[in-house]
Design an enzyme around this catalytic site. Sequence first.
Site, mmCIF file in Angstrom:
data_model
loop_
_atom_site.group_PDB
_atom_site.id
_atom_site.type_symbol
_atom_site.label_atom_id
_atom_site.label_comp_id
_atom_site.label_asym_id
_atom_site.label_seq_id
_atom_site.Cartn_x
_atom_site.Cartn_y
_atom_site.Cartn_z
ATOM 1 N N GLU A 63 -9.879 12.328 7.852
ATOM 2 C CA GLU A 63 -9.774 13.684 7.318
ATOM 3 C C GLU A 63 -11.133 14.397 7.338
ATOM 4 O O GLU A 63 -11.221 15.550 7.751
ATOM 5 C CB GLU A 63 -9.255 13.634 5.874
ATOM 6 C CG GLU A 63 -7.849 13.076 5.761
ATOM 7 C CD GLU A 63 -7.520 12.679 4.336
ATOM 8 O OE1 GLU A 63 -7.783 11.518 3.965
ATOM 9 O OE2 GLU A 63 -7.018 13.542 3.583
ATOM 10 N N GLU A 70 -9.244 4.110 -2.285
ATOM 11 C CA GLU A 70 -8.018 3.891 -3.053
ATOM 12 C C GLU A 70 -8.336 3.215 -4.384
ATOM 13 O O GLU A 70 -9.418 2.678 -4.592
ATOM 14 C CB GLU A 70 -7.030 2.991 -2.283
ATOM 15 C CG GLU A 70 -6.615 3.563 -0.936
ATOM 16 C CD GLU A 70 -5.349 2.925 -0.378
ATOM 17 O OE1 GLU A 70 -4.544 2.371 -1.164
ATOM 18 O OE2 GLU A 70 -5.158 2.997 0.849
ATOM 19 N N LYS A 95 -3.936 -2.008 9.923
ATOM 20 C CA LYS A 95 -4.328 -2.135 8.515
ATOM 21 C C LYS A 95 -4.480 -3.595 8.091
ATOM 22 O O LYS A 95 -4.889 -3.857 6.962
ATOM 23 C CB LYS A 95 -3.243 -1.515 7.616
ATOM 24 C CG LYS A 95 -2.905 -0.074 7.920
ATOM 25 C CD LYS A 95 -3.825 0.865 7.194
ATOM 26 C CE LYS A 95 -3.305 2.290 7.279
ATOM 27 N NZ LYS A 95 -4.105 3.177 6.449
ATOM 28 N N HIS A 121 -3.769 13.997 1.040
ATOM 29 C CA HIS A 121 -3.975 13.048 2.138
ATOM 30 C C HIS A 121 -2.759 13.025 3.067
ATOM 31 O O HIS A 121 -2.899 13.103 4.287
ATOM 32 C CB HIS A 121 -4.228 11.644 1.574
ATOM 33 C CG HIS A 121 -4.291 10.570 2.626
ATOM 34 N ND1 HIS A 121 -5.326 10.485 3.529
ATOM 35 C CD2 HIS A 121 -3.427 9.561 2.945
ATOM 36 C CE1 HIS A 121 -5.106 9.454 4.347
ATOM 37 N NE2 HIS A 121 -3.962 8.880 4.012
ATOM 38 N N THR A 178 -8.938 -5.629 3.705
ATOM 39 C CA THR A 178 -8.867 -4.732 2.553
ATOM 40 C C THR A 178 -9.911 -5.243 1.564
ATOM 41 O O THR A 178 -9.889 -6.425 1.218
ATOM 42 C CB THR A 178 -7.474 -4.781 1.885
ATOM 43 O OG1 THR A 178 -6.482 -4.466 2.868
ATOM 44 C CG2 THR A 178 -7.372 -3.806 0.732
ATOM 45 N N ARG A 238 1.467 14.751 13.393
ATOM 46 C CA ARG A 238 2.775 15.312 13.755
ATOM 47 C C ARG A 238 2.813 16.833 13.787
ATOM 48 O O ARG A 238 3.844 17.415 14.104
ATOM 49 C CB ARG A 238 3.854 14.818 12.766
ATOM 50 C CG ARG A 238 4.197 13.347 12.872
ATOM 51 C CD ARG A 238 5.284 12.969 11.885
ATOM 52 N NE ARG A 238 4.836 13.154 10.497
ATOM 53 C CZ ARG A 238 4.122 12.256 9.825
ATOM 54 N NH1 ARG A 238 3.810 11.102 10.390
ATOM 55 N NH2 ARG A 238 3.729 12.476 8.590
ATOM 56 N N ASP A 275 -9.067 0.429 1.816
ATOM 57 C CA ASP A 275 -8.042 0.008 2.778
ATOM 58 C C ASP A 275 -8.534 0.361 4.188
ATOM 59 O O ASP A 275 -8.181 1.393 4.749
ATOM 60 C CB ASP A 275 -6.720 0.720 2.452
ATOM 61 C CG ASP A 275 -5.613 0.356 3.429
ATOM 62 O OD1 ASP A 275 -5.604 -0.791 3.893
ATOM 63 O OD2 ASP A 275 -4.774 1.221 3.712
ATOM 64 N N GLN A 310 -3.441 2.128 14.847
ATOM 65 C CA GLN A 310 -2.378 2.692 13.997
ATOM 66 C C GLN A 310 -1.562 3.756 14.734
ATOM 67 O O GLN A 310 -0.332 3.761 14.684
ATOM 68 C CB GLN A 310 -3.023 3.298 12.745
ATOM 69 C CG GLN A 310 -2.047 3.885 11.738
ATOM 70 C CD GLN A 310 -2.780 4.572 10.563
ATOM 71 O OE1 GLN A 310 -4.009 4.546 10.485
ATOM 72 N NE2 GLN A 310 -2.023 5.157 9.671
ATOM 73 N N THR A 358 -4.614 6.579 -0.090
ATOM 74 C CA THR A 358 -5.897 7.283 -0.018
ATOM 75 C C THR A 358 -5.936 8.432 -1.011
ATOM 76 O O THR A 358 -5.007 9.229 -1.090
ATOM 77 C CB THR A 358 -6.101 7.839 1.408
ATOM 78 O OG1 THR A 358 -5.954 6.763 2.311
ATOM 79 C CG2 THR A 358 -7.461 8.475 1.561
ATOM 80 N N ASP A 371 0.837 -1.190 0.000
ATOM 81 C CA ASP A 371 0.000 0.000 0.000
ATOM 82 C C ASP A 371 0.879 1.250 0.000
ATOM 83 O O ASP A 371 1.806 1.357 0.797
ATOM 84 C CB ASP A 371 -0.917 -0.016 1.227
ATOM 85 C CG ASP A 371 -2.068 0.968 1.070
ATOM 86 O OD1 ASP A 371 -2.466 1.229 -0.087
ATOM 87 O OD2 ASP A 371 -2.544 1.483 2.081
ATOM 88 N N TYR A 400 2.506 2.869 15.037
ATOM 89 C CA TYR A 400 3.098 3.111 13.710
ATOM 90 C C TYR A 400 4.552 3.582 13.715
ATOM 91 O O TYR A 400 5.228 3.492 12.693
ATOM 92 C CB TYR A 400 2.227 4.069 12.894
ATOM 93 C CG TYR A 400 2.505 5.545 13.075
ATOM 94 C CD1 TYR A 400 3.203 6.254 12.094
ATOM 95 C CD2 TYR A 400 2.084 6.216 14.204
ATOM 96 C CE1 TYR A 400 3.461 7.603 12.249
ATOM 97 C CE2 TYR A 400 2.335 7.549 14.361
ATOM 98 C CZ TYR A 400 3.027 8.253 13.391
ATOM 99 O OH TYR A 400 3.287 9.584 13.538
ATOM 100 N N GLU A 459 -10.447 3.873 3.650
ATOM 101 C CA GLU A 459 -9.587 4.695 2.794
ATOM 102 C C GLU A 459 -9.974 4.423 1.344
ATOM 103 O O GLU A 459 -9.968 3.279 0.887
ATOM 104 C CB GLU A 459 -8.101 4.393 3.025
ATOM 105 C CG GLU A 459 -7.610 4.943 4.360
ATOM 106 C CD GLU A 459 -6.101 4.846 4.545
ATOM 107 O OE1 GLU A 459 -5.450 4.038 3.851
ATOM 108 O OE2 GLU A 459 -5.579 5.598 5.393
ATOM 109 N N ARG A 466 -7.667 3.606 13.276
ATOM 110 C CA ARG A 466 -6.789 4.754 13.555
ATOM 111 C C ARG A 466 -6.188 4.726 14.947
ATOM 112 O O ARG A 466 -5.079 5.223 15.155
ATOM 113 C CB ARG A 466 -7.566 6.063 13.361
ATOM 114 C CG ARG A 466 -8.133 6.259 11.976
ATOM 115 C CD ARG A 466 -7.064 6.228 10.910
ATOM 116 N NE ARG A 466 -7.645 6.452 9.588
ATOM 117 C CZ ARG A 466 -6.969 6.267 8.461
ATOM 118 N NH1 ARG A 466 -5.713 5.859 8.483
ATOM 119 N NH2 ARG A 466 -7.552 6.486 7.308
HETATM 120 CA CA CA Z 1 -3.944 3.096 2.661
#
Ligand code: CA
Length: 422
Positions: free
Chosen positions: A369, A206, A258, A138, A262, A147, A238, A245, A355, A131, A249, A204, A242
């Site tokens: 988002e 995609e 993830k 995104h 899918t 961040r 996907d 993740q 995404t 992925d 991550y 997501e 969150r």
């Molecule tokens: Ca993705």
Amino acid sequence: MSALVESWIVTGNDPDGDFPLNNLPYGVFSRKDERPRCCTIVGETIIDLAALEELGYFDLPQPGVFSQPSLNAFMALGSPAQTHVRDRLTDLLRVDNSLKLKDLPAHQKRVLFDVYSVRLHMPFAVSGFTDFYASKHHATNVGTMFRGAENALPPNWLHMPIGYNGRASTVVVSDTPVTRPKGQLKAQDADAPHFGASRRLDFELEMGAVVGASTAMGDSVSVAQAGDMIFGYVLLNDWSARDIQAWEYQPLGPFQGKAFATSIAPWVITRAALAPFRVAAPPRDVPLLPYLQESGPMGYDIELSVELKPRDSQVGTIICRSNTKHLCYSAAQQLAHHASSGCAMRVGDLLGSGTISGPERGAWGSLLELAWGGKEPITLDDGSKRTFLEDGDMLTLRGFAQGEGYRIGFGSCSGTVVPARE
Ligand code: CA
């Protein structure tokens, strides 16, 4: 821009339909208890490719590829065989055809089926799932939330298509229920994590690229060669947890957040069908290294939408409209980058685009988002609100490229969230 190729299968001539004769996507179907086998579709009619082959309509270098329950063997035959099949189908099914299927009811009975009378399966066996992260909008949105705005876009992003190796084992076809995942969760102000069901389940939007050729370990390919290796494209969701993740991550990237599911649409749309809809990537901030440079437009203008329908609601709400033209790296660049280290690629590899978010809010391709990390809930047409997905929610992805008087549609990619298991 080419025009509609009219078919004697009249449902294929609807200008708003997904499957005109120009499209001829590939899938796998079965009827009742019969074995799954390869097919295509025009309008609302499934065309049994295994039966057509048995009746002698194709001249293929390897017999029996369409009798298999996946497209992998047909994909591995390569471009000449695929061009032959597409040309042959176009001749057989066009309104002014001179070949026999149109006038042979006995053959039609073996070959043609109403789409509502069949079951659609996973179209190919997924060898590996990778992925990527190719939408700048995104990446900037997510980076800002995780961040802060000043560190939003990682420094490597402008120079290469970044990605991670996902799980092939949990790629499932549209309409397969998605069980709410469990994992380690840690609130920002908590001292320690706990284990439980995700409370921040997301989708997501995609596009998946399906690799139809292999490379040997140690070999690399140019962007142009990589483009020729892509058999076609599928809608891809996907699913993402969150909360799992966010805690897991760093430093190695997404893992369990993830890995649980899918979803893909049952139809693989070919490069040939999409050829009239090529567009150039958005302007770049920095030039790419030579091995990633493309000689011409390798993106696509494909309109996308996401519908969310709560369990007890009669109405679905379109919560996002986006377009693959927003992607800054093409699938060909992603594949060339993937192989550039000497990584062996296989027939049936699936590359998620990342995404697909556009510049404005209504074009953002995830709830993370759209509801800005849970801070700004969205309101659905039935009056209910969402920050993340609830049990019973059904997500449906759709897409099409708009031609003159016809569309190349992608079918739909749906999945319903079911409660976490005990
Ligand atoms: Ca993705």
